[in-house]
Design an enzyme around this catalytic site. Structure first.
Site, PDB file in Angstrom:
ATOM      1  N   ASP A  56       6.643  38.743  46.654  1.00  0.00           N
ATOM      2  CA  ASP A  56       5.814  39.924  46.406  1.00  0.00           C
ATOM      3  C   ASP A  56       4.412  39.481  45.981  1.00  0.00           C
ATOM      4  O   ASP A  56       4.235  38.888  44.912  1.00  0.00           O
ATOM      5  CB  ASP A  56       6.459  40.777  45.307  1.00  0.00           C
ATOM      6  CG  ASP A  56       5.811  42.145  45.156  1.00  0.00           C
ATOM      7  OD1 ASP A  56       4.638  42.295  45.524  1.00  0.00           O
ATOM      8  OD2 ASP A  56       6.501  43.064  44.672  1.00  0.00           O
ATOM      9  N   HIS A 112       6.783  42.974  48.758  1.00  0.00           N
ATOM     10  CA  HIS A 112       6.695  44.157  47.905  1.00  0.00           C
ATOM     11  C   HIS A 112       7.420  45.356  48.508  1.00  0.00           C
ATOM     12  O   HIS A 112       8.072  46.130  47.793  1.00  0.00           O
ATOM     13  CB  HIS A 112       5.213  44.502  47.688  1.00  0.00           C
ATOM     14  CG  HIS A 112       4.973  45.574  46.671  1.00  0.00           C
ATOM     15  ND1 HIS A 112       5.237  45.406  45.337  1.00  0.00           N
ATOM     16  CD2 HIS A 112       4.486  46.840  46.803  1.00  0.00           C
ATOM     17  CE1 HIS A 112       4.920  46.511  44.681  1.00  0.00           C
ATOM     18  NE2 HIS A 112       4.468  47.406  45.547  1.00  0.00           N
ATOM     19  N   SER A 159       7.609  50.336  43.140  1.00  0.00           N
ATOM     20  CA  SER A 159       6.175  50.109  42.987  1.00  0.00           C
ATOM     21  C   SER A 159       5.583  51.089  41.975  1.00  0.00           C
ATOM     22  O   SER A 159       6.063  51.190  40.852  1.00  0.00           O
ATOM     23  CB  SER A 159       5.485  50.202  44.352  1.00  0.00           C
ATOM     24  OG  SER A 159       4.148  49.766  44.284  1.00  0.00           O
TER      25      SER A 159
END
Length: 386
Positions: free
Chosen positions: A296, A328, A181
């Site tokens: 995601d 995610h 991320s």
């Protein structure tokens, strides 16, 4: 007679004003953040059994050492410094019997606001038994710093690893960078800026990063669920509660155009590398693997496809792992909590490929999902509910 010089107070005032503006940007969006916080709280409550194991391993039972990696003047840092990194696996025996182990540096996510090294605990817990040293650095979050400070912190932690990991059983010649991320975004910026500095090393002028390691010293970079193109991600971030003003504060700019977002996008920095490179661009980058889940909603999988297309067009060596139906945070949280270690297995396999000249000698044992550290730590029903 000599005139007494007054101290220059403009710079401290400017810094205080900048930090105050960042705080105001956050406060203006308290209602949105409150809703997000309540969702996060419910997420934690559903996964409470897993977090109990999580905290137990992190605080008490794990093979973990916390080390300061910041500037030498340590006395100026508070007790809860953001320049601390965790090292997993330094006390675990190597399955191969080698003195030195390959090293994974894992940069955690957190929307550039709530990043913390503890979020990578499950990765360290999974890889340490198989002869890998896992280094997980903290970095300064927004609003205390913007993206420039975060990049400097992560870059410094990588340099620290090259300089010191041999003291903890790691092999500084076999280092792989991994990010998830926001951590993958920061790691991607570091890798791209390092490549750009290396391309321009024969030109006079300041470098983007002050550290001395080269991008080729990294054996590879695994970019997981990364927002690599901040320009295309702007409306997505906004819809998720990260407003335009907060985004601009995080990425350090006030211009109305895309300039500040392009400046800190791995996608656009790599494009800039191509314009400055006279030879093969791939020679200036480590091997790259793009990992993304098709479900995601925070960073759409289209980001991964676009980034992969760019690397292919520019001749940068890469591969990808697309996980059908994964969210995610599935790679680092939900999946391993329910005993699915596909991501950890893939990371170990890539480390094998990129760092093991003799794979049989370096990694004599395969990834074993029946290892005591790899069982489910939360009922699947609760994970699905979260």
């Amino acid at each position: 007679c000599e005139t007494e010089r007054l101290p220059n107070t403009a710079e401290p005032r400017r810094k205080k004003s900048t930090r105050r503006r960042r705080i105001y940007d956050l406060l203006a969006h308290v209602p949105t953040f409150l809703v997000r916080f309540l969702r996060l709280l419910s997420f934690v409550m559903f996964l409470l059994p897993a977090f109990v194991v999580f905290v137990w391993y992190y605080v008490i039972a794990g093979d973990r050492v916390a080390v300061y990696y910041g500037k030498k003047n340590k006395a100026r840092d508070p007790i809860f410094s953001r320049h601390i990194l965790d090292i997993y696996g330094s006390r675990s025996p190597s399955p191969s019997g080698d003195e030195k182990k390959p090293v994974v540096i894992f940069v955690t996510g957190g929307a550039w606001i709530i990043g913390y090294r503890m979020w990578g605990c499950l990765l360290g817990r999974a890889l340490a038994p198989f002869g890998v040293i896992v280094v997980i650095p903290d970095y300064t979050n927004f609003p205390k710093a913007n993206i420039e400070g975060m990049v400097e912190d992560v870059d410094r932690s990588i340099q620290w690893t090259f300089d010191n990991i041999h003291k903890y059983g790691g092999d500084q010649s076999r280092v792989v960078l991994v990010g998830q991320s926001a951590g993958a975004h920061i790691g991607g910026v570091v890798v791209a800026l390092k490549a750009l500095d290396h391309i321009r090393r024969d030109y006079k002028g300041s470098r983007n990063l002050e550290t001395t390691y080269s991008p080729q010293q990294l054996r590879g970079f695994i970019s997981t669920s990364s927002p690599s193109n901040l320009v295309t991600m702007r409306p997505v971030f906004h819809n998720h509660g990260l407003s335009e003003s907060v985004q601009r504060s995080i990425f350090g700019g006030t211009a109305v155009d895309n300039e500040v977002f392009e400046k800190w996008s791995p996608f656009h920095i790599i494009e800039k590398c191509q314009t400055k490179c006279e030879g093969n661009l791939g020679d200036f980058f480590p091997k790259i693997c793009i990992v993304h889940g098709t479900a995601d909603k925070t960073v759409p999988v289209s980001e991964a496809y676009a980034f992969e297309k760019l690397l292919k067009r520019l001749g940068v060596q890469h591969t990808s792992r697309i996980y059908e139906g994964w969210s995610h945070t599935d790679p680092i949280l939900e999946a391993p909590m329910r005993g699915n270690h596909k991501y950890h297995r893939d990371v170990l396999d890539l480390v094998r490929q990129w760092t093991g000249e003799d794979r049989t000698k370096v990694f004599p044992t395969n990834f074993d999902e029946h290892h005591p550290h790899l069982g489910p730590i939360c009922p699947s029903l609760l994970v699905q509910a979260a």
